[in-house]
Design a protein around this motif. Structure first.
Motif, short mmCIF file in Angstrom:
data_model
loop_
_atom_site.label_atom_id
_atom_site.label_comp_id
_atom_site.label_asym_id
_atom_site.label_seq_id
_atom_site.Cartn_x
_atom_site.Cartn_y
_atom_site.Cartn_z
N VAL A 13 0.85 -1.20 0.00
CA VAL A 13 0.00 0.00 0.00
C VAL A 13 0.88 1.25 0.00
O VAL A 13 0.66 2.19 -0.76
CB VAL A 13 -0.94 0.00 1.23
CG1 VAL A 13 -1.58 1.36 1.42
CG2 VAL A 13 -2.01 -1.05 1.07
N SER A 14 1.90 1.22 0.86
CA SER A 14 2.79 2.36 0.95
C SER A 14 3.47 2.64 -0.38
O SER A 14 3.60 3.78 -0.83
CB SER A 14 3.80 2.09 2.07
OG SER A 14 4.90 2.92 1.96
N ARG A 15 3.88 1.57 -1.05
CA ARG A 15 4.53 1.72 -2.36
C ARG A 15 3.54 2.25 -3.40
O ARG A 15 3.88 3.11 -4.22
CB ARG A 15 5.07 0.36 -2.78
CG ARG A 15 5.68 0.28 -4.14
CD ARG A 15 7.08 0.82 -4.16
NE ARG A 15 7.49 1.11 -5.52
CZ ARG A 15 8.05 0.22 -6.32
NH1 ARG A 15 8.28 -0.98 -5.89
NH2 ARG A 15 8.40 0.57 -7.54
N ALA A 16 2.30 1.75 -3.36
CA ALA A 16 1.31 2.19 -4.34
C ALA A 16 0.96 3.66 -4.13
O ALA A 16 0.78 4.40 -5.10
CB ALA A 16 0.06 1.32 -4.24
N ILE A 17 0.89 4.08 -2.88
CA ILE A 17 0.59 5.49 -2.61
C ILE A 17 1.71 6.36 -3.14
O ILE A 17 1.50 7.45 -3.68
CB ILE A 17 0.40 5.71 -1.10
CG1 ILE A 17 -0.93 5.11 -0.64
CG2 ILE A 17 0.43 7.19 -0.76
CD1 ILE A 17 -1.16 5.20 0.84
N GLY A 18 2.95 5.89 -3.01
CA GLY A 18 4.09 6.69 -3.42
C GLY A 18 4.42 6.61 -4.89
O GLY A 18 5.26 7.34 -5.38
N GLU A 19 3.75 5.71 -5.62
CA GLU A 19 4.09 5.53 -7.03
C GLU A 19 3.69 6.76 -7.84
O GLU A 19 2.57 7.23 -7.76
CB GLU A 19 3.39 4.28 -7.57
CG GLU A 19 3.63 4.01 -9.02
CD GLU A 19 5.08 4.16 -9.41
OE1 GLU A 19 5.93 3.62 -8.72
OE2 GLU A 19 5.34 4.85 -10.41
#
Lengths: 308, 239
Positions: free
Chosen positions: A222-228
């Protein structure tokens, strides 16, 4: 004649050697401390300009029709909604696929199969996000989204979300697989010993035993998807700004994409109103969200982890 | 033998020998294989799409496209030489700056630092920095290199991101059970294992400690710090 007594100084080595040891220690320690400095610098550089933004902008503009930074509309909820949609779609794509691959690789695949499959998954992990953004725009959007849904524009949050989902599949798969393989063999053997079948063993013993790692995989994803950033900037389409919308079939902006579009036009907006400062405000919100997620993931894993 | 009636014997034998189809298990395995196939299909489509679209350009003018300069006015003349050079230069800068710093930080955390509260703070901080989106690093780079150090580009903020990523990678690569037991003179000795190994092989810490200390060169042995043996026993769990 007395036997030689070993003094403490004999064991410590000579002074030069100890001095060198101390110097190395200082150098290495300062490298570690640099990470703290970087963290502090991030917060500092974000906070001051974000404060400038908040003091300059009319607060009603923060909850208005949409995000049009060049026209002084700074509706943050537009960006948060876009981020949630993209992240949600990405998780719907990545969690079942990533988890399925992880369970298969960890529990079912033979060693030879694993040796072939693991590198293939790692190839997917090595694909730059800009390539996936391009792929989302030129392949996913016409061939998947247009065919099965009826989006209003070729650029939409749905295809961006699917692209981000593909991007985080390897992440979910690799962290989940590590968690599943960390479950000791004795648990599986005990399960077989009382007569459980493979599917029961996997679903009721191995997966529950690995749950802390699986949740960590989810939160990290989730954290990675938010930061993508790039996939959404390329594929979601709204480059100048976006109206508030909750439909994944619309164009849209995430927090990261909004920052990218503002930053790409920095030369035009520097010095005119709070547009430029909005970059720092969104950055601060983004930083706070990802930091919270990471800390929560860390705590959760620490609490739930069982030592075998 | 005589205790079991003929019918009981038959039932037990049937239960042992009969191969009842495990439908649920088959469906489950089928679903798992389906997810794997979907992922591989995605990879295949992605790669073939990229290759197919790029061969169109590369086939037309293989040399000119790779070595040509950027040309926005005439797409047929456009080249990506500048992009290639830029990527290589960024990669080199990151290699030269971030890898030594990251590895140094990792060596310090794994081999030198006592497990104090501050060490744990640094550790958590590095892991959090690794999760920060790259665009936030972009802002940091902009603030430092463009505004504070006037005249440099924001691109160098890649340094910061790569540094923390490298630091995270490197700090994850030491087996945690051996972290306090190896003396400071051979910090690289216990780094031979690959990342993530600690979670896979639940080797008892005592065994690993023995193997790591026996691998030490005899000439390099020196007295470990007094605390090293005590803390080796209750070294922190692997992350």
């Amino acid at each position: 004649v007395t036997a030689p007594v070993l003094q403490l100084s004999d064991l410590q080595g000579d002074a030069q050697r100890r001095r060198r040891e101390r110097q190395v220690r200082v150098v290495l320690r300062s490298a570690a401390l640099l990470s703290v400095v970087i963290g502090a610098l991030i917060v500092l550089s974000l906070v001051s300009e974000a404060w400038t933004f908040l003091s300059q902008v009319e607060l009603t503009k923060l909850t208005d029709i949409g995000w049009y930074p060049r026209r002084n509309y700074f509706d943050v909820s537009t960006l948060v909604a876009g981020t949630l949609i993209v992240t949600g779609v990405a998780m719907v794509v990545a969690v079942p696929l990533g988890l399925g691959v992880a369970v298969y690789l960890s529990e079912y695949a033979r060693p030879r199969m694993r040796r072939v499959l693991k590198p293939l998954i790692e190839i997917l992990a090595g694909i730059p996000s800009v390539v996936l953004g391009f792929f989302a725009l030129t392949w996913i959007s016409p061939n998947i989204v247009d065919r099965f849904f009826s989006p209003r524009t070729p650029n939409n949050l749905l295809s961006a979300g699917i692209g981000v989902g593909i991007l985080v599949i390897p992440l979910v798969a690799s962290i989940s697989e590590d968690a599943l393989r960390a479950v000791p063999l004795s648990l599986r053997e005990a399960s077989y010993g009382v007569g459980a079948r493979k599917v029961q063993t996997v679903a009721r013993v191995v997966i529950p035993a690995a749950v802390s790692g699986l949740v960590a995989a989810f939160i990290v994803a989730v954290s990675r998807a938010i930061g993508e950033t790039l996939v959404v900037t390329i594929a979601a389409g709204a480059s100048g700004g976006s109206l508030f919308s909750t439909s994944p079939l619309d164009q849209g902006l995430t927090m990261t994409a909004a920052m990218a579009t503002v930053a790409a036009g920095t030369d035009q907006v520097a010095g005119q109103g709070p547009t430029f400062q909005s970059l720092f405000f969104i950055g601060l919100v983004l930083f706070a969200i990802t930091l919270t997620l990471n800390v929560v993931a860390d705590r959760f894993v620490r609490r739930v982890r069982q030592k075998y | 033998m005589a205790l079991a009636s003929a019918s009981t014997e038959r039932t037990v034998l049937a239960g042992l020998q009969q191969r009842r189809a495990d439908l649920k298990g088959l469906v489950f395995q089928g679903l798992l294989m389906a997810t794997l196939l979907v992922v591989l299909l995605v990879l295949f489509v992605l790669l073939s799409d990229v290759v197919r679209e790029s061969t169109a350009v590369l086939g037309e003018r293989p040399g000119g496209f790779l070595t040509g300069a950027v040309n926005f006015t005439n797409p047929a003349e456009n080249g990506i030489r500048q992009g290639i050079v830029g990527s290589v230069v960024i990669g080199l800068i990151v290699m030269v700056t971030a890898i030594p710093l990251g590895v140094a930080a990792a060596i310090y955390l794994e081999e030198y630092a006592r497990p104090t509260r501050f060490t744990r703070f640094v550790d958590v901080n590095i892991r959090n920095l690794a999760g920060v989106p790259s665009i936030v690093y972009g802002i940091l780079g902009f603030t430092i290199f463009v505004k504070a150090l006037d005249g440099m580009t924001g691109g160098r903020s890649l340094l910061a991101g790569a540094l923390t990523r490298c630091g995270k990678r490197a700090s994850a690569s030491a087996p945690p059970a051996g972290r306090w037991s190896v003396t400071t003179c051979c910090p690289t000795r216990c780094r031979a294992s690959s990342p993530g190994r600690c979670s896979r092989s639940p080797v008892p810490s005592a065994k690993r400690r023995r193997s790591s200390s026996s691998g030490r060169r005899p000439g390099s042995s020196r007295t470990p710090p007094a605390s090293s043996n005590a803390s080796a026993v209750d070294s922190p769990p692997c992350r």
